[in-house]
Design a protein around this motif. Structure first.
Motif, mmCIF file in Angstrom:
data_model
loop_
_atom_site.group_PDB
_atom_site.id
_atom_site.type_symbol
_atom_site.label_atom_id
_atom_site.label_comp_id
_atom_site.label_asym_id
_atom_site.label_seq_id
_atom_site.Cartn_x
_atom_site.Cartn_y
_atom_site.Cartn_z
ATOM 1 N N ILE A 179 -79.211 -150.789 69.064
ATOM 2 C CA ILE A 179 -78.903 -150.489 67.654
ATOM 3 C C ILE A 179 -77.420 -150.216 67.478
ATOM 4 C CG2 ILE A 179 -79.324 -148.876 65.757
ATOM 5 C CD1 ILE A 179 -82.144 -148.552 66.747
ATOM 6 N N ALA A 180 -76.809 -149.537 68.456
ATOM 7 C CA ALA A 180 -75.377 -149.225 68.359
ATOM 8 C C ALA A 180 -74.525 -150.496 68.347
ATOM 9 C CB ALA A 180 -74.969 -148.315 69.514
ATOM 10 N N LYS A 181 -74.960 -151.535 69.068
ATOM 11 C CA LYS A 181 -74.194 -152.780 69.081
ATOM 12 C C LYS A 181 -74.273 -153.507 67.741
ATOM 13 C CE LYS A 181 -74.418 -153.691 74.046
ATOM 14 N NZ LYS A 181 -74.836 -154.641 75.102
ATOM 15 N N VAL A 182 -75.339 -153.269 66.996
ATOM 16 C CA VAL A 182 -75.517 -153.951 65.711
ATOM 17 C C VAL A 182 -74.977 -153.103 64.559
ATOM 18 C CG1 VAL A 182 -77.201 -154.932 64.118
ATOM 19 C CG2 VAL A 182 -77.518 -155.204 66.584
ATOM 20 N N VAL A 183 -75.302 -151.810 64.550
ATOM 21 C CA VAL A 183 -74.964 -150.935 63.424
ATOM 22 C C VAL A 183 -73.637 -150.231 63.638
ATOM 23 C CG1 VAL A 183 -75.721 -148.969 62.038
ATOM 24 C CG2 VAL A 183 -77.397 -150.628 62.892
ATOM 25 N N GLY A 184 -73.485 -149.623 64.809
ATOM 26 C CA GLY A 184 -72.271 -148.870 65.073
ATOM 27 C C GLY A 184 -72.492 -147.845 66.159
ATOM 28 N N GLU A 185 -71.409 -147.223 66.598
ATOM 29 C CA GLU A 185 -71.468 -146.283 67.710
ATOM 30 C C GLU A 185 -72.138 -144.970 67.352
ATOM 31 O OE1 GLU A 185 -70.564 -146.990 70.747
ATOM 32 O OE2 GLU A 185 -69.907 -149.010 70.192
ATOM 33 N N ASP A 186 -72.416 -144.749 66.069
ATOM 34 C CA ASP A 186 -73.032 -143.485 65.666
ATOM 35 C C ASP A 186 -74.427 -143.304 66.243
ATOM 36 O OD1 ASP A 186 -70.761 -142.946 64.232
ATOM 37 O OD2 ASP A 186 -71.579 -143.675 62.321
ATOM 38 N N TRP A 187 -75.075 -144.403 66.612
ATOM 39 C CA TRP A 187 -76.435 -144.310 67.138
ATOM 40 C C TRP A 187 -76.469 -143.917 68.615
ATOM 41 C CZ3 TRP A 187 -81.178 -144.537 64.867
ATOM 42 C CH2 TRP A 187 -81.205 -144.847 63.506
ATOM 43 N N LEU A 188 -75.336 -143.954 69.286
ATOM 44 C CA LEU A 188 -75.306 -143.492 70.676
ATOM 45 C C LEU A 188 -75.517 -141.980 70.699
ATOM 46 C CD1 LEU A 188 -72.322 -145.570 72.121
ATOM 47 C CD2 LEU A 188 -74.777 -145.927 72.489
ATOM 48 N N GLY A 189 -76.462 -141.539 71.491
ATOM 49 C CA GLY A 189 -76.786 -140.120 71.555
ATOM 50 C C GLY A 189 -77.777 -139.666 70.503
ATOM 51 N N HIS A 190 -78.368 -140.611 69.763
ATOM 52 C CA HIS A 190 -79.340 -140.238 68.723
ATOM 53 C C HIS A 190 -80.648 -139.787 69.363
ATOM 54 C CE1 HIS A 190 -81.467 -140.298 64.909
ATOM 55 N NE2 HIS A 190 -82.414 -141.051 65.464
ATOM 56 N N ASN A 191 -81.144 -138.631 68.920
ATOM 57 C CA ASN A 191 -82.415 -138.093 69.431
ATOM 58 C C ASN A 191 -83.529 -138.452 68.455
ATOM 59 O OD1 ASN A 191 -84.551 -136.638 70.476
ATOM 60 N ND2 ASN A 191 -83.364 -134.790 70.851
ATOM 61 N N TRP A 192 -84.435 -139.295 68.890
ATOM 62 C CA TRP A 192 -85.496 -139.784 68.017
ATOM 63 C C TRP A 192 -86.524 -138.718 67.697
ATOM 64 C CZ3 TRP A 192 -85.516 -144.597 65.794
ATOM 65 C CH2 TRP A 192 -84.572 -145.498 66.271
ATOM 66 N N TYR A 193 -86.633 -137.720 68.535
ATOM 67 C CA TYR A 193 -87.716 -136.750 68.378
ATOM 68 C C TYR A 193 -87.335 -135.540 67.527
ATOM 69 C CZ TYR A 193 -89.745 -139.532 72.102
ATOM 70 O OH TYR A 193 -90.245 -140.576 72.846
ATOM 71 N N LEU A 194 -86.106 -135.475 67.059
ATOM 72 C CA LEU A 194 -85.740 -134.387 66.152
ATOM 73 C C LEU A 194 -86.453 -134.545 64.813
ATOM 74 C CD1 LEU A 194 -81.903 -133.964 66.820
ATOM 75 C CD2 LEU A 194 -83.794 -132.524 67.632
ATOM 76 N N ASP A 195 -86.646 -135.770 64.398
ATOM 77 C CA ASP A 195 -87.397 -136.056 63.177
ATOM 78 C C ASP A 195 -88.806 -136.491 63.578
ATOM 79 O OD1 ASP A 195 -88.383 -136.747 60.734
ATOM 80 O OD2 ASP A 195 -86.947 -138.362 60.341
ATOM 81 N N PRO A 196 -89.860 -135.759 63.179
ATOM 82 C CA PRO A 196 -91.220 -136.136 63.589
ATOM 83 C C PRO A 196 -91.615 -137.541 63.163
ATOM 84 C CG PRO A 196 -91.199 -133.915 62.667
ATOM 85 C CD PRO A 196 -89.841 -134.497 62.418
ATOM 86 N N ILE A 197 -91.091 -138.014 62.022
ATOM 87 C CA ILE A 197 -91.443 -139.373 61.594
ATOM 88 C C ILE A 197 -90.896 -140.399 62.580
ATOM 89 C CG2 ILE A 197 -91.143 -141.088 59.778
ATOM 90 C CD1 ILE A 197 -91.107 -138.849 57.760
ATOM 91 N N GLN A 198 -89.623 -140.227 62.990
ATOM 92 C CA GLN A 198 -89.059 -141.138 63.984
ATOM 93 C C GLN A 198 -89.740 -140.972 65.335
ATOM 94 O OE1 GLN A 198 -84.810 -140.664 64.137
ATOM 95 N NE2 GLN A 198 -84.529 -140.979 61.934
ATOM 96 N N GLY A 199 -90.055 -139.731 65.689
ATOM 97 C CA GLY A 199 -90.739 -139.498 66.960
ATOM 98 C C GLY A 199 -92.106 -140.150 67.001
ATOM 99 N N PHE A 200 -92.846 -140.037 65.906
ATOM 100 C CA PHE A 200 -94.152 -140.696 65.861
ATOM 101 C C PHE A 200 -94.000 -142.210 65.860
ATOM 102 C CE2 PHE A 200 -96.392 -136.746 64.624
ATOM 103 C CZ PHE A 200 -97.529 -136.905 65.415
ATOM 104 N N GLY A 201 -92.843 -142.712 65.395
ATOM 105 C CA GLY A 201 -92.603 -144.145 65.490
ATOM 106 C C GLY A 201 -92.563 -144.608 66.938
ATOM 107 N N ILE A 202 -91.890 -143.850 67.803
ATOM 108 C CA ILE A 202 -91.859 -144.192 69.236
ATOM 109 C C ILE A 202 -93.247 -144.068 69.842
ATOM 110 C CG2 ILE A 202 -90.825 -143.634 71.455
ATOM 111 C CD1 ILE A 202 -88.864 -144.790 69.447
#
Length: 336
Positions: A179-202
């Protein structure tokens, strides 16, 4: 009647001597051949005798835990009673009234139902599309795809969960890197499980990834039973691809699709290991489904009776789905 017939007198009875009849017994209008009724009774009992060992094994494994669960749900079992063996006091329906009056229970139930519906919809949709695609593939490609599906299906849950934890890792995860290669470097270090909706996505990706192979193989087996002559005739009559599928293909595979979907509902409603492993054996309250909620009440809050009461409520909720599944099996058997 003629004069010759009258003179002949009454009809001569048929001899019943075995020597005269060649050892054959006369037919009986009610029962047919001798011993036919006994054979029929034995034939009717044979299916029940064949499944008797399975019934005994299931009863031995499930009957005692289920009866113990029902009994504990009407008691107040704590650590003292569990360790000392003292009889737990009876509290009647108190555990159920406390659970049904707890807003957290209803939020967990709502979360479980939504999670199950999303997982089942994605599993059945992707599985049906892949099964339809397999009909258009060459033999070798189809065999390779089938082998890959079976390999993914046979992978242990702990191994699959470890792979998905690595892919969703905040520092070194493959998902963040892509995702960082497509969107930008902001996604590096993103924690998916801080948001339950994103966590349930995984978590949903893991559940669907493990369930799709079974659906694909089962639905493809059903698709092989669709007569090609009917599909070709519908195409020659001017039906579109969707029309051929709707009026020819779907009626044939519908019973199998319904049964697989019902099983998926039961399995995804009881998801436990995927959430437990992806959250490092300590799921947050926002990630609790009914299975995890029951476990949390029983072993973390040491309210064993309350945990068993939640488990019993879950069984009652799924009993309706199980009855529907059995009805579909019976309908399929009647059609066949």
């Amino acid at each position: 009647m003629t004069a010759d017939t009258k003179a002949a007198g009454p009809p001569v009875p048929v001899p019943r001597d075995p020597e005269v009849t060649g050892g054959m017994q006369p037919l009986n209008d009610d029962t047919g051949l001798p011993g036919q009724k006994k054979k029929r009774k034995k034939g009717e009992l044979l299916p029940y005798l064949l499944i008797l060992p399975a019934i005994v094994a299931i009863a031995a494994v499930y009957l005692y835990p289920l009866s113990k669960t029902v009994i504990m749900s009407f008691q107040d079992m704590g650590r003292r009673e569990l360790w000392t063996g003292e009889p737990a006091p009876w509290v009647g329906l108190e555990q159920f009234t406390n659970i049904l009056g707890d807003p957290d229970f209803w939020w967990v139930t709502f979360r479980t139902v939504v999670f199950m519906a999303i997982c089942v919809s994605l599993t059945m949709g992707i599985g049906l599309l892949v099964a339809l695609l397999m009909r258009r593939l060459t033999t070798w490609v189809r065999l390779a795809l089938t082998f890959a599906l079976i390999a993914a299906w046979s992978m242990p849950l702990m191994v699959a969960a470890s792979i998905f934890r690595f892919m969703a890792d905040s520092d070194y995860g493959l998902i963040n890197t892509l995702i960082a290669k497509v969107v930008g470097e902001d996604w590096l270090g993103h924690n998916w499980y801080l948001d339950p909706i994103q966590g349930f996505g995984i978590i949903t990706l893991l559940v669907v990834w493990g369930a799709v192979p079974f659906v694909v193989v089962t639905l493809y087996a059903a698709l092989t039973q669709v007569p090609k002559e009917l599909e070709e005739a519908a195409s020659l009559d001017g039906a579109s691809g969707y029309g051929v599928y709707k009026y020819v293909t779907w009626p044939v595979i519908k019973p199998v699709f319904t049964m697989v979907a019902t099983l998926s509902v039961i399995w995804d409603f009881n998801v436990f290991g995927q959430i437990w492993l992806l959250r490092g054996n300590k799921p947050e309250p926002e990630y609790e489904t009914l299975g995890l909620y029951s476990y949390s009440k029983a072993f973390e809050s040491t309210s064993f009776s309350q945990g068993t009461a939640i488990a019993l409520i879950t069984v009652l909720l799924l009993s309706g789905v199980a009855v529907y599944y059995l009805r579909q099996l019976m309908k399929t058997g009647e059609v066949e």
